[in-house]
Every structure is written in structure tokens, then in C-alpha cells.
Scaffold this active site. Structure first.
Site, PDB file in Angstrom:
ATOM      1  N   ARG A  92      24.465  80.403  71.548  1.00 54.05           N
ATOM      2  CA  ARG A  92      23.643  79.440  72.274  1.00 54.05           C
ATOM      3  C   ARG A  92      23.468  79.823  73.730  1.00 54.05           C
ATOM      4  NH1 ARG A  92      24.724  73.909  70.395  1.00 54.05           N
ATOM      5  NH2 ARG A  92      23.068  74.662  69.052  1.00 54.05           N
ATOM      6  N   TYR A  93      24.548  80.268  74.340  1.00 58.97           N
ATOM      7  CA  TYR A  93      24.531  80.623  75.760  1.00 58.97           C
ATOM      8  C   TYR A  93      24.398  82.139  75.892  1.00 58.97           C
ATOM      9  CZ  TYR A  93      26.552  75.911  76.107  1.00 58.97           C
ATOM     10  OH  TYR A  93      26.785  74.573  76.010  1.00 58.97           O
ATOM     11  N   ARG A 143      28.130  84.291  75.771  1.00 52.51           N
ATOM     12  CA  ARG A 143      29.290  83.951  74.949  1.00 52.51           C
ATOM     13  C   ARG A 143      28.862  83.392  73.599  1.00 52.51           C
ATOM     14  NH1 ARG A 143      27.959  80.594  78.805  1.00 52.51           N
ATOM     15  NH2 ARG A 143      28.468  78.379  78.856  1.00 52.51           N
ATOM     16  N   CYS A 174      41.433  72.779  58.511  1.00 53.18           N
ATOM     17  CA  CYS A 174      42.237  72.276  59.621  1.00 53.18           C
ATOM     18  C   CYS A 174      43.578  71.804  59.078  1.00 53.18           C
ATOM     19  CB  CYS A 174      41.544  71.100  60.303  1.00 53.18           C
ATOM     20  SG  CYS A 174      40.082  71.555  61.236  1.00 53.18           S
ATOM     21  N   CYS A 211      40.227  65.236  61.486  1.00 60.04           N
ATOM     22  CA  CYS A 211      39.899  64.142  62.397  1.00 60.04           C
ATOM     23  C   CYS A 211      38.688  63.417  61.837  1.00 60.04           C
ATOM     24  CB  CYS A 211      39.549  64.684  63.778  1.00 60.04           C
ATOM     25  SG  CYS A 211      40.783  65.790  64.450  1.00 60.04           S
ATOM     26  N   CYS A 251      35.212  64.191  63.388  1.00 59.07           N
ATOM     27  CA  CYS A 251      34.851  65.611  63.431  1.00 59.07           C
ATOM     28  C   CYS A 251      33.345  65.829  63.565  1.00 59.07           C
ATOM     29  CB  CYS A 251      35.347  66.317  62.183  1.00 59.07           C
ATOM     30  SG  CYS A 251      34.948  68.082  62.171  1.00 59.07           S
ATOM     31  N   ARG A 296      31.984  68.757  63.129  1.00 60.98           N
ATOM     32  CA  ARG A 296      31.576  69.767  62.137  1.00 60.98           C
ATOM     33  C   ARG A 296      31.923  69.354  60.721  1.00 60.98           C
ATOM     34  NH1 ARG A 296      33.507  73.884  65.885  1.00 60.98           N
ATOM     35  NH2 ARG A 296      31.771  73.930  67.323  1.00 60.98           N
ATOM     36  N   ASP A 319      29.813  63.069  69.521  1.00 64.57           N
ATOM     37  CA  ASP A 319      28.502  63.500  69.019  1.00 64.57           C
ATOM     38  C   ASP A 319      27.968  62.552  67.945  1.00 64.57           C
ATOM     39  OD1 ASP A 319      28.348  65.817  70.572  1.00 64.57           O
ATOM     40  OD2 ASP A 319      29.474  66.996  69.106  1.00 64.57           O
ATOM     41  N   ASP A 350      27.030  67.059  74.502  1.00 67.91           N
ATOM     42  CA  ASP A 350      26.484  68.242  73.842  1.00 67.91           C
ATOM     43  C   ASP A 350      25.116  67.802  73.328  1.00 67.91           C
ATOM     44  OD1 ASP A 350      26.288  70.806  72.824  1.00 67.91           O
ATOM     45  OD2 ASP A 350      28.361  70.811  72.112  1.00 67.91           O
ATOM     46  N   LYS A 354      26.081  71.969  76.266  1.00 63.81           N
ATOM     47  CA  LYS A 354      26.857  70.944  76.981  1.00 63.81           C
ATOM     48  C   LYS A 354      26.213  70.632  78.322  1.00 63.81           C
ATOM     49  CE  LYS A 354      31.144  72.666  74.949  1.00 63.81           C
ATOM     50  NZ  LYS A 354      30.562  73.833  74.250  1.00 63.81           N
TER      51      LYS A 354
HETATM   52  C1  LIG Z   1      31.143  74.809  73.784  1.00 58.55           C
HETATM   53  C2  LIG Z   1      30.469  76.007  73.326  1.00 58.55           C
HETATM   54  C3  LIG Z   1      30.726  77.242  73.946  1.00 58.55           C
HETATM   55  C4  LIG Z   1      31.675  77.388  75.109  1.00 58.55           C
HETATM   56  O1  LIG Z   1      31.207  76.696  76.219  1.00 58.55           O
HETATM   57  P1  LIG Z   1      32.012  76.722  77.593  1.00 58.55           P
HETATM   58  O2  LIG Z   1      31.325  75.714  78.455  1.00 58.55           O
HETATM   59  O3  LIG Z   1      31.902  78.110  78.130  1.00 58.55           O
HETATM   60  O4  LIG Z   1      33.428  76.365  77.291  1.00 58.55           O
HETATM   61  C5  LIG Z   1      30.040  78.334  73.463  1.00 58.55           C
HETATM   62  N1  LIG Z   1      29.160  78.238  72.443  1.00 58.55           N
HETATM   63  C6  LIG Z   1      28.900  77.074  71.850  1.00 58.55           C
HETATM   64  C7  LIG Z   1      27.904  77.026  70.750  1.00 58.55           C
HETATM   65  C8  LIG Z   1      29.557  75.913  72.252  1.00 58.55           C
HETATM   66  O5  LIG Z   1      29.301  74.756  71.648  1.00 58.55           O
END
Ligand SMILES: *Cc1c(COP(=O)(O)O)cnc(C)c1O
Length: 403
Positions: free
Chosen positions: A148-149, A152, A161, A165, A168, A170, A329, A366, A373
Site C-alpha cells: 500500500r505504501y 514497505r 492466531c 479476537c 479482528c 482480518r 475498523d 485505517d 492509516k
Molecule cells: C499498517 C500497515 C503498514 C505499516 O504502517 P506503519 O505506519 O509504517 O506502521 C504497512 N502496510 C500496510 C498495508 C498496513 O496496513
């Protein structure tokens, strides 16, 4: 109901002395007035030997999954009985014996209990609720991977798990699928990370990656660490809270070998920070793993500022830095857990300035639809024009900053 919320905090952390005091003062009908207690005092576990209790495989094998077992531990309400019946075909129920010792058997409002014991409301779909609220499936370039980002990725390493929870996010994926998670299935994910040089941070989550055997986990670390542009790994887990026995010397050895590894631990209530949990967190910290927490804002569980403050203070004492509070969520069947956004903003308002900055996490939503986020909080900028910022401080006093 003014006393209600204080009740949820009346028996946290250092309870051993309280247990001793209570039991010597008043011969109670209910021996389990303070929790967690020695598991030997619980009928269902009284014959378990300490080596078994400390064995994480034993804990997994002996999780409480069915109504008949849970009934021996707690006095189920009608709502819970119905929830257990309905959950048969939905998100699995599993509670580690360790977690079960923290449940108040006579109080359906117990925050430890509410997080893991399903109720009938879970099977009603609320307004705006979705199967995959964060649209993770749409942003998945390979099996088990969410990208997404820019720099990362999120790797979903297993569906399982230690305990499930009820809130959850997911739940569409998570549960017991019987098959052993096939590590080969992640090959496409490794290829994707390898071919995308911008990825410098891989967050391994699930399910709970610490449910994997040491060898399987090591295999994942080895594969990802062999990619030179990945600078570090992160693990998202709830195991230090639900199954602290999983943090073994061998696991620490693996972490050290493939570090730097950071860890985010899901903690929702101060009662989760027991002596045993503290021990697990200290082992991790001492092995050089920086620890952060992730907390889901949950109605009637941690939606009071004083509960959150206690949680974050207690986390700092065990060297866990509060990282995120998540708005719950809008996943199907969680309406009974959700609070208005204003509740979360007010929690941050009551923390910032009043306590250590380290005890103030970022409150995020989110974004439904896959926006990622988004930080939400009190507004401290009252106006901004021509290099003149009008600000308010945590007490509401107004200040001007000139650029
Ligand atoms: C939360 C999340 C991350 C990590 O986000 P940070 O703000 O860097 O902790 C990375 N990818 C996805 C899809 C996420 O939901």
C-alpha cells in the site's frame, strides 16, 4: 453505573498481594475474585504440571474452543451461548488456557472475556460494515502480500492466531484452516519484494506469525533477509499477551540472527500486562528487539481515558512504547465494539501534555477503501495566515508563533 468503569481496573498487574490479603481477610465463596490467579486453583487445569503449562505447544493444543469447555470456566450468559453456537461456521473461537486464567468467570463485562468470547451481536451486520474494510485484497500483488505504501509491505504469513479476537479486522482470512501453513506459498511474495527495490521494510503479520514453528519462521526471515534492499523486519503479534510461553530462548536466538527486528504487540487493556507477560516482553527487549504496542479502541473495554492512560503507563514500565490506537475498523459483525471517533480524539486530548510524550500513541483511522492509516487527533492549530500561527496548548491557552 459510575462504579462500573473503575471495576475494570480494580485488579490489574500486581495482584498477588491482593490475592493473599483478600483470601486471608474474607473467606470468599468465589476464590477467583482477583485475576489472573494460579492456574492450579482452576478446576479444569488443576492437574496440569508446570512444564506442560509453560510449553507453548501444550497451550495451543489445549485451547478452549467449545461451549462445553468454556462452561467449565465461566458462567456463560445467554448472549455468549448464542454467540458460541453461531461462531461454529464463522471466525473460530480459541482461547489459550493462559488467557483463560485472566477471565472473570462471573462478570460478562470483563475486558479480557469480551475480547475473546463471542456474543450474539457479532452475527448482525451493522451500517457501513464490510468484509475487507481496508481493501487489502485489492492491494495484494502476490499471495499473502499487501503493498500500500511506497517503501514497505505487509506480509500475511499465517491465518492462525493463539486466541481469536472478536474484533479482528482480518476475520475474512483468519482461523483454523487445518492445513499447515505452506511456506512455499510465499515464494511469489519473495519474488515481488526482490524485484521492487523501493521496499526497505517488511512487516510480517497474519494471523499471528509467532504461531509458526521456529523453523518456518526462520525460513521466512532467511528468504526476506537475503534481499539486500530490505533494511529491517517487523513482526505484528499478540502472542506476548495471549501466549507469552511462545517467547523461548530458541526464538530469541533466531530473532538475533536475522535482526534488526522490530515488534508491534497488540495490547488492549492493562489487565493483559501480567507478570508472565512482562517476563516475555523483557526477554524480547533484552534480545535487542524494540517493542511497540498497537491498541484497538473498543467500546466498554478501553474507551475511557483513565483505562488507556493506565495501559500506556504500564506498557512503558515493561519497555513497550505505545505506537498506535486504531479506530475499530468497520468489519462485519463488530458494531458492538465501535465507538464514535470523538471518543478516540478525547483520549488523545486527555493524554497529550498531561503525561509523558512516550505514553501518547498516534490515533489512526485505517481509511475504508484502502487509503491507509490516517492520523486523527485534537486540533492544536486554531488559525494560520501569513506566517502567523495561532495555536492552543494542551490546557487550551492560546499562543502565537511567528515564522
Ligand atoms: C499498517 C500497515 C503498514 C505499516 O504502517 P506503519 O505506519 O509504517 O506502521 C504497512 N502496510 C500496510 C498495508 C498496513 O496496513
Amino acid at each position: 453505573m459510575a462504579n462500573n468503569s473503575t471495576d475494570t481496573l480494580s485488579n490489574t498487574v500486581d495482584i498477588t498481594q491482593d490475592i493473599a490479603k483478600k483470601s486471608s481477610q474474607q473467606p470468599s465463596k468465589n476464590k477467583r475474585l482477583y485475576f489472573p490467579i494460579d492456574y492450579k486453583q482452576i478446576e479444569l487445569f488443576k492437574d496440569v504440571n508446570p512444564l506442560e503449562w509453560e510449553d507453548w505447544h501444550w497451550q495451543i493444543k489445549n485451547r478452549i474452543r467449545r461451549k462445553e469447555e468454556l462452561q467449565q470456566l465461566i458462567n456463560l450468559t445467554f448472549e455468549e451461548e448464542k454467540g458460541l453456537k453461531l461462531s461454529d461456521s464463522r471466525l473460530s473461537v480459541a482461547i489459550t488456557p493462559y488467557w483463560a486464567t485472566m477471565i472473570d468467570p462471573n462478570n460478562p463485562k470483563c475486558p479480557i472475556r469480551k475480547q475473546m468470547v463471542p456474543v450474539a451481536s457479532e452475527f448482525q451486520v451493522g451500517n457501513h460494515e464490510m468484509r475487507d474494510p481496508c481493501a487489502e485484497d485489492r492491494d495484494s500483488p502476490a499471495h499473502g502480500l499487501v503493498h500500500r505504501y511506497p517503501d514497505r509491505v505487509l506480509l500475511l504469513a499465517t491465518e492462525q492466531c493463539a486466541s481469536y479476537c472478536r474484533h479482528c479486522t482480518r476475520r475474512r482470512l483468519v482461523g483454523e484452516k487445518k492445513e499447515i501453513p505452506s511456506v512455499n506459498k510465499l515464494d511469489a511474495a519473495y519474488d515481488y519484494i526482490r524485484s521492487n527495490k523501493k521496499i526497505r521494510d517488511v512487516l510480517i503479520s497474519g494471523g499471528d506469525p509467532l504461531m509458526l514453528e521456529d523453523e518456518a519462521l526462520e525460513n521466512i526471515f532467511k528468504n526476506i533477509r537475503s534481499i539486500s534492499h530490505v533494511e529491517f523486519l517487523r513482526i505484528g503479534t499478540r502472542v506476548p499477551a495471549t501466549l507469552p510461553q511462545r517467547i523461548t530462548e530458541n526464538l530469541l536466538k533466531i530473532f538475533k540472527k536475522y535482526g534488526p527486528i522490530w515488534m508491534s504487540i497488540h495490547f488492549n487493556h492493562p489487565k493483559e500486562i501480567t507478570k508472565r507477560c512482562r517476563q516475555a516482553c523483557e526477554m524480547l527487549s533484552d534480545a535487542g528487539i524494540p517493542l511497540g504496542s498497537q491498541t484497538v479502541l473498543l467500546k466498554d473495554i478501553n474507551d475511557k481515558p483513565f483505562v488507556m492512560r493506565k495501559l500506556f503507563h504500564d506498557l512503558l514500565k515493561i519497555r513497550v512504547r505505545p505506537y498506535y490506537i486504531y479506530q475499530c475498523d468497520p468489519v462485519k459483525g463488530t458494531a458492538h465494539f465501535r465507538t464514535p471517533v470523538a471518543v478516540g480524539i478525547n483520549i488523545i486530548e486527555k493524554l497529550r501534555g498531561y503525561t509523558s510524550g512516550y505514553a501518547v500513541p498516534t490515533y489512526v483511522i485505517d481509511a475504508p477503501g484502502g487509503g491507509g492509516k490516517i492520523p486523527i487527533g485534537p486540533n492544536y492549530i486554531l488559525s494560520q495566515a501569513k506566517g502567523r500561527y495561532t495555536l492552543r496548548n494542551y490546557k487550551g491557552k492560546i499562543y502565537t508563533y511567528l515564522e
